[in-house]
Design a protein around this motif. Structure first.
Motif: not given
Length: 564
Positions: A39, A65, A67-69, A79, A81, A105, A107-108
């Motif tokens: 996104s 912002i 949001n990617r793998s 993911t 951010e 960034n 990471y989640k």
């Protein structure tokens, strides 16, 4: 006025054109989209024109912002951010996408270590947690250490995350004041890769410190308060001491007792046993004030230096000193012990400490080491010189004490019960035999000139011994007499004996001498020495005034015979 109105109209038209021409949301998303992007969220305020002096031009920029793998095989659902700026070049009314600038960034979806693991890492390095300054200002244990409620983990990369922790402690805030605080810290941990353990080093920042209360003390009371740093150092010192071997320290009645104990440890103990001994025997001044396990730098240096010299060099203390060393100098509370070749010496100094007063007199003091300087030869030429002598010539044997108690009733030598059963024993290697009142034990030790042989028997009438030291070459009678005189003098000195009689003697044609000696505490030594073409022989009877038996002495010495 007309000109001004016209200028404003042109400006408004230009700005309207500029606003109309700026990249649309769809265009921005298309420009920054890449495989793996989940996104894209654009800033609600829209973009703006920004001057960059480094490039000497305007850019149009808008916050984004993404949001990617995270593309982490170990965590496929993770993911990342990414916060940044979409930058466009402006040429007239045209906007051209230039690049995306990452500003942050997170990471989640990466599992954070458990609270227990995080707290264990922090507890293992409290100095890094509170910082060096506070580490030595905090005068209590850290209490209530836990993960903060308001912020959980934040992953900066797959190998680094930050987390907030809270705790409480008392800290010195002036020369006369201690305050209690609740504190919040932000701690960042690191690892080399996902498969690696977390590094013990981390970065900690104090976010806030809330003062709860404050208490006044005297400056002296503040000075004597143990800090968190000193308490942690004390615990580490205790743990290190617990890992050393146990060494029993006897009670020393005189300074010579502690001198001999230290010498024996240097001679027979291991390096770790030596260190354990020193930790118990060092004088109080070598320890940090208020501690008996935490050394000052001087104390650590003293132990480490002497340990290295005595045990860890190419040549050790045990190799260079006799069991009964000669004394270079002796005075109250200090001794200098000579090495085998008399080329160097070890110095031991002691003092009496502690105790209590009894009617104005200090009693129950204990001997402690005030200085120790172990010295061994290191130059090859010095070692070569020392090793050129036979071991027994450098370290004459010390006669063994008769261990029979003089307080027990002694049987009459004429009594049939008291008559020993004499047995003949021989040493083929040394080419000698003799009769002993009990079974004799033979021992063999290696020396530079060859194998040294010793026959020893212990009985109620004394200790009987014959030793054979190989000679490196064949000597004439004059040379043999010189060797005999030197060895006998060393033997007398090593055994602290006093001559009562000395006379020349020959045994089976070989030159020798006979000695009658006394030792402290009623000791009696009958000693004969002679040199054949191959060995230097010493024949010894060590007894006491109450156990000496003339018939046993004569039978023993008369039985000595060289064999082929």
């Amino acid at each position: 006025m007309k000109h001004l109105s016209r200028l404003l109209t042109i400006t408004l038209i230009f700005l309207s054109s500029l606003a109309f021409a700026q990249p649309s949301d769809a265009q921005i998303k298309a420009d920054i989209n890449n495989p793996g992007v989940i996104s894209i969220q654009l800033s609600k305020t829209g973009g703006s024109k920004v001057w960059h002096s480094s490039d000497l031009q305007y850019y149009w920029e808008r916050g984004v912002i993404i949001n990617r793998s995270a593309k982490i095989p170990e965590y496929p659902n993770a993911t990342v951010e990414i916060g940044g700026i979409a930058r466009y070049s402006i040429v007239g009314n045209t906007f051209t996408y230039k690049r995306f600038l990452v500003t942050w960034n997170e990471y989640k979806g990466i599992p954070t270590p458990s609270d227990e693991d995080v707290l264990n890492m922090v507890n293992a390095n409290l100095e890094s947690f509170v910082g060096n300054g506070r580490y030595n200002q905090i005068v209590s244990q850290i209490s209530g250490l836990r993960i903060a409620d308001e912020k959980k983990s934040e992953w900066h990369t797959p190998n680094s995350f930050s987390i907030n922790l809270t705790c409480s402690y008392d800290r010195v805030i002036s020369y006369t004041e201690v305050a209690s605080f609740d504190a919040l810290y932000r701690v960042r941990f690191y690892r080399d890769d996902i498969q690696s353990e977390w590094k013990p080093q981390f970065v900690s920042t104090a976010e806030s410190e809330t003062e709860l209360s404050k208490k006044a003390y005297t400056a002296e009371e503040i000075r004597l308060m143990p800090s968190l740093g000193s308490m942690q150092a004390e615990q580490k010192a205790q743990a290190a001491l617990a890992n050393l071997p146990e060494v029993q320290i006897p009670k020393f009645e005189k300074d010579i007792d502690i001198f001999l104990f230290v010498h024996k440890m240097l001679l027979e103990g291991s390096a770790d046993e030596f260190e354990a001994m020193m930790m118990q025997l060092l004088a109080p001044g070598y320890f940090v004030e208020g501690s008996n396990v935490m050394l000052t730098q001087n104390g650590a240096d003293l132990i480490n230096k002497n340990r290295r010299i005595a045990y860890e060099g190419k040549s050790t203390y045990a190799q260079q000193y006799c069991a009964d060393p000669s004394i270079k100098h002796r005075q109250t509370n200090m001794i200098q012990l000579l090495n085998k070749s008399k080329q160097t010496y070890t110095r031991i100094a002691v003092g009496q400490f502690g105790g209590r007063f009894e009617r104005g007199v200090r009693v129950d003091q204990e001997y402690k080491i005030t200085d120790l300087s172990v010295t061994v030869l290191t130059r090859p030429v010095d070692l070569e010189y020392m090793n050129s002598f036979p071991e027994e010539e450098l370290c004459p044997p010390t006669v063994q004490e008769n261990t029979e108690s003089v307080d027990e009733p002694q049987q009459n030598a004429a009594s049939p019960i008291a008559q020993p059963i004499w047995q003949s024993f021989q040493s083929s290697g040394a080419g000698i035999k003799a009769s002993f009142p009990t079974e004799a034990e033979e021992t063999q030790t290696s020396s530079q000139g060859g194998t040294q042989y010793t026959l020893t028997a212990k009985s109620a009438s004394g200790v009987y011994q014959i030793s054979a030291l190989p000679l490196p070459q064949k000597y004439n009678d004059q040379q043999k007499n010189q060797i005999i005189d030197g060895m006998a003098a060393n033997f007398i000195k090593a055994n602290q004996a006093t001559k009562r009689m000395e006379k020349a003697w020959t045994h089976q044609g070989f030159p020798g001498k006979v000695y009658d000696m006394v030792r402290p505490q009623s000791g009696v030594v009958k000693y004969r020495i002679f040199a054949s073409d191959e060995f230097l022989y010493q024949i010894i009877l060590s007894t006491t005034q109450s156990t000496w038996n003339a018939e046993d002495e004569q039978q023993f010495f008369d039985s000595v015979e060289l064999i082929k």
